[in-house]
Design a protein around this motif. Structure first.
Motif, PDB file in Angstrom:
ATOM      1  N   ILE A  77      30.166 -20.154  25.052  1.00 37.40           N
ATOM      2  CA  ILE A  77      30.905 -21.017  25.951  1.00 37.40           C
ATOM      3  C   ILE A  77      30.100 -22.034  26.480  1.00 37.40           C
ATOM      4  CG2 ILE A  77      32.505 -21.528  27.646  1.00 37.40           C
ATOM      5  CD1 ILE A  77      34.009 -18.834  26.703  1.00 37.40           C
ATOM      6  N   PHE A  98      17.562 -26.243  24.331  1.00 41.80           N
ATOM      7  CA  PHE A  98      17.368 -25.125  25.196  1.00 41.80           C
ATOM      8  C   PHE A  98      18.673 -24.107  24.576  1.00 41.80           C
ATOM      9  CE2 PHE A  98      18.240 -21.850  28.316  1.00 41.80           C
ATOM     10  CZ  PHE A  98      17.052 -21.816  28.851  1.00 41.80           C
ATOM     11  N   GLY A  99      19.933 -24.552  24.394  1.00 43.54           N
ATOM     12  CA  GLY A  99      21.021 -23.664  23.875  1.00 43.54           C
ATOM     13  C   GLY A  99      20.897 -23.567  22.574  1.00 43.54           C
ATOM     14  N   TRP A 101      18.562 -23.281  20.800  1.00 41.05           N
ATOM     15  CA  TRP A 101      17.399 -22.058  20.303  1.00 41.05           C
ATOM     16  C   TRP A 101      18.120 -20.792  20.475  1.00 41.05           C
ATOM     17  CZ3 TRP A 101      14.231 -18.181  22.930  1.00 41.05           C
ATOM     18  CH2 TRP A 101      13.080 -17.847  22.073  1.00 41.05           C
ATOM     19  N   PHE A 102      19.135 -20.646  21.634  1.00 45.94           N
ATOM     20  CA  PHE A 102      19.696 -19.397  21.609  1.00 45.94           C
ATOM     21  C   PHE A 102      20.876 -18.900  20.582  1.00 45.94           C
ATOM     22  CE2 PHE A 102      17.552 -19.672  25.556  1.00 45.94           C
ATOM     23  CZ  PHE A 102      16.777 -18.484  25.559  1.00 45.94           C
ATOM     24  N   ARG A 144      23.562 -31.096  25.867  1.00 48.21           N
ATOM     25  CA  ARG A 144      23.052 -30.022  25.804  1.00 48.21           C
ATOM     26  C   ARG A 144      23.968 -28.638  25.747  1.00 48.21           C
ATOM     27  NH1 ARG A 144      20.306 -27.546  31.455  1.00 48.21           N
ATOM     28  NH2 ARG A 144      22.415 -27.746  32.114  1.00 48.21           N
ATOM     29  N   ALA A 145      25.204 -28.980  26.433  1.00 47.05           N
ATOM     30  CA  ALA A 145      26.184 -27.932  26.136  1.00 47.05           C
ATOM     31  C   ALA A 145      26.705 -27.921  24.805  1.00 47.05           C
ATOM     32  CB  ALA A 145      27.240 -28.184  27.127  1.00 47.05           C
ATOM     33  N   SER A 148      24.737 -26.344  21.978  1.00 42.51           N
ATOM     34  CA  SER A 148      24.437 -24.798  21.902  1.00 42.51           C
ATOM     35  C   SER A 148      25.435 -24.316  20.812  1.00 42.51           C
ATOM     36  CB  SER A 148      24.675 -24.239  23.082  1.00 42.51           C
ATOM     37  OG  SER A 148      26.133 -24.380  23.693  1.00 42.51           O
TER      38      SER A 148
END
Lengths: 365, 239
Positions: A77, A98-99, A101-102, A144-145, A148
């Motif tokens: 989320i 960043f997100g 990558w996960f 960014r959000a 992800s």
């Protein structure tokens, strides 16, 4: 599909909310301290509820009775904070990735270039966050959000820290994301113009409880009759059809069964729908259609209710067709005009009072 | 006469050189070896809530307030050849007492509170919401620590390490109590200076080592300043 039914007590404050929504943007609307951000925190997994459950697409994120609690980093989320909270030691590009990558490889559905393009942040990629303006930072935070590839995107007053110009720049971007990337969103705000513009479903939260749920028209029409702590905040929300434009004067014509409203500026494609917010203090009442007046936006209907407070009165008008409109006038004027329940009346609206930020162009609901 | 000129270095005797190298080696090993423990302890104290936190905090800070001789003696009781843990360590071939490794342990213990203090402040100064943001982006706690918390705490970690290094260079009381003052094994600059001042005609040697000590301290301070400034620039906060 998000289903929320939770209770949480923090000191003297009790949150007890339940709502669900399938499509598009759900707005949690309320005063600061009403518990809307807390609700968002529970959905994101920043804390645990005392009781209840939260389900996303039928899967429990937390279910106290079943002993289920999915940790926040496994929930998928996305959360956009009020202040962007970009990682200061990473570049814009590293922040954006960043997100991503996960996210599990197979779930990276959101295209990097498409997001950069939509948000207009292509030129910022190599910069550190410290060298971005407030608006740029928030755009990167949204990107960014989104990157992800979340199953749900949460916004916690994302525009509250920005000035009006930046708000007007970012609000349409959020609309575009909603329409282009089809990620369901929950949007927390106390700004009526933001939630009216974005949300299909509005959940009004007051003192930790759900006070109303519905479409913007339903919710704000009903709310104004119930509470008016600040009478100058009393507004009506009308959904109108975009009918035409007067290019020579830069006006847009909006039609409602009860009349026409002219808007300064564009309001989306012709044939689409637009929501406008009309503040009760900007409505003038007349017994006849106006003559020799500068007002061009006129809606007709009949008085449904009058509520007086001191020398002033709020008049609720049932518009022809559908919808309600609130108008402020002095008690003196109402008595002289002989306005009472059932009286036919014309509501005159100043076009110049309908500025862009009070206008929601909603074309693809 | 006192000689502060660089040429004085050329006059350093082999024994003095040994003390200098030993000091540097002990301080470096003590700092590097205690770094992971220091970072872990600082992070735990800054971010976790656990029972007995006050006691842990107290024990970490104890070497700062105890007389160094007392700390040294406690180390001797615990880690000496016949000590509580020392006997066990001796069985598996690790002897600390009267060895340079023991001096490193004493220096690490003495520098630990300074190290943890600086690092803890640095961790506490990190905006928690950055760590929460990392969490919502899919980073587990461990990833969040290594990708967000640790890099942002670098300035404090550098300061903590430099402080511990400086403390290790200057350590005297705990070291001499735990590992004595053996030239070539445990005689650091401090111990050597002390020894020279106790013998007739040792003043010149003491003075040369003093100049070296000042030089090392200055280099360490300037290096820390530069590293810290570089690190702070990198993690410049957004305002």
């Amino acid at each position: 599909m998000i289903e929320v039914d939770v209770r949480l007590t923090l000191g003297v404050f009790t949150l007890d909310v339940a709502f669900e929504n399938g499509q598009g943007v759900t707005a949690l609307f309320g005063q600061s301290g009403s518990g809307k951000s807390l609700t968002l925190g529970l959905i994101a997994g920043l804390m645990r509820p005392d009781q209840g459950y939260i389900k996303l697409d039928g899967e429990a994120l937390v279910d106290v009775a079943q002993g289920v609690f999915v940790r926040m980093h496994r929930r998928r989320i996305g959360l956009v904070f009020q202040d962007s909270n970009l990682f200061p030691h990473l570049s814009v590009r590293q922040n954006l990735l960043f997100g991503r990558w996960f996210a599990p490889r197979g779930d990276r559905e959101i295209d990097f270039d498409a997001v950069i393009e939509t948000l207009g942040i292509g030129k910022l990629l190599s910069r550190p966050p410290a060298r971005l303006s407030g608006g740029e930072r928030q755009r990167v935070a949204i990107g960014r959000a989104l990157l992800s590839s979340p199953k749900l995107l949460l916004f916690d007053e994302p525009l509250a820290a920005l000035d009006m110009e930046r708000k007007l720049e970012i609000l349409p971007l959020i609309e575009r994301l909603r329409d282009e990337f089809k990620v369901p969103m929950v949007y927390v705000s106390h700004a009526i113009e933001e939630v009216v513009r974005l949300a299909a479903c509005i959940v009004v939260i007051e003192a930790g409880r759900v006070k109303a749920i519905g479409s913007p028209g339903e919710v704000f029409g009903a709310m104004a009759t119930q509470s008016a702590e600040d009478r100058f905040d009393r507004s009506s929300v009308l959904t109108m059809k975009v009918c035409g434009a007067n290019a020579a004067y830069g006006l847009t014509e909006l039609k409602h069964p009860s009349g026409t409203v002219w808007l300064a500026g564009p309001a989306g494609p012709i044939g689409g729908e637009a929501r406008i917010i009309i503040n009760a203090t900007n409505v003038v009442l007349s017994l006849q259609p106006p003559h020799n007046l500068s007002v061009r936006s006129v809606l007709s209907g009949s008085v449904e209710a009058v509520e007086t407070s001191g020398p002033l009165a709020t008049v609720e008008i049932a518009l022809k067709g559908e919808g309600h409109l609130f108008a402020m006038a002095t008690r003196h004027a109402l008595d002289e005009l002989g306005l009472e329940r059932g009286s036919p009346v014309f509501a005159l609206i100043k076009t110049s009072a309908l500025d862009e930020r009070k206008m929601g162009a909603v074309t693809r609901l | 006469m006192l000689d502060f000129s660089p040429s004085a270095l050329a006059d350093l005797s082999p024994a003095e050189w040994t003390a200098i190298w030993l000091s540097l080696r002990i301080a470096t090993v003590a700092t590097i070896a205690s770094l992971p423990f220091g970072i872990f302890t600082a992070y735990a104290l800054a971010r976790w809530r656990f029972p007995g936190k006050t006691i842990v905090n107290g024990i970490v800070h104890l070497p700062l307030v105890l007389p160094p001789v007392v700390t040294g003696f406690i180390l001797l009781i615990l880690l000496g050849r016949k000590g509580v843990f020392g006997a066990f360590l001796a069985d598996i071939g690790i002897v600390l007492s009267f060895r340079w490794t023991g001096a490193a342990v004493a220096c690490a213990v003495m520098g630990f509170p300074l190290m943890v203090r600086a690092m803890r402040l640095s961790f506490e100064a990190i905006d928690r919401r950055l760590e929460l943001a990392a969490g919502t982006l899919g980073a587990s706690r461990i990833w969040t620590f290594f990708l967000v918390s640790l890099p942002l705490a670098i300035p404090g970690i550098v300061v903590g390490a430099i402080l511990a290094f400086a403390k290790a260079l200057g350590e005297f009381g705990a070291t001499i109590t735990f590992v004595s003052n053996i030239p070539g094994e445990t005689q650091t600059i401090s111990a050597a200076i002390y020894t020279y001042t106790q013998v007739p005609g040792g003043d010149e040697s003491a003075m040369r080592l003093t100049v070296v000590a000042i030089a090392i301290a200055l280099v360490a301070l300037i290096a820390s300043e530069i590293i810290q400034r570089m690190a702070e620039k990198r993690v410049a906060s957004i305002e």
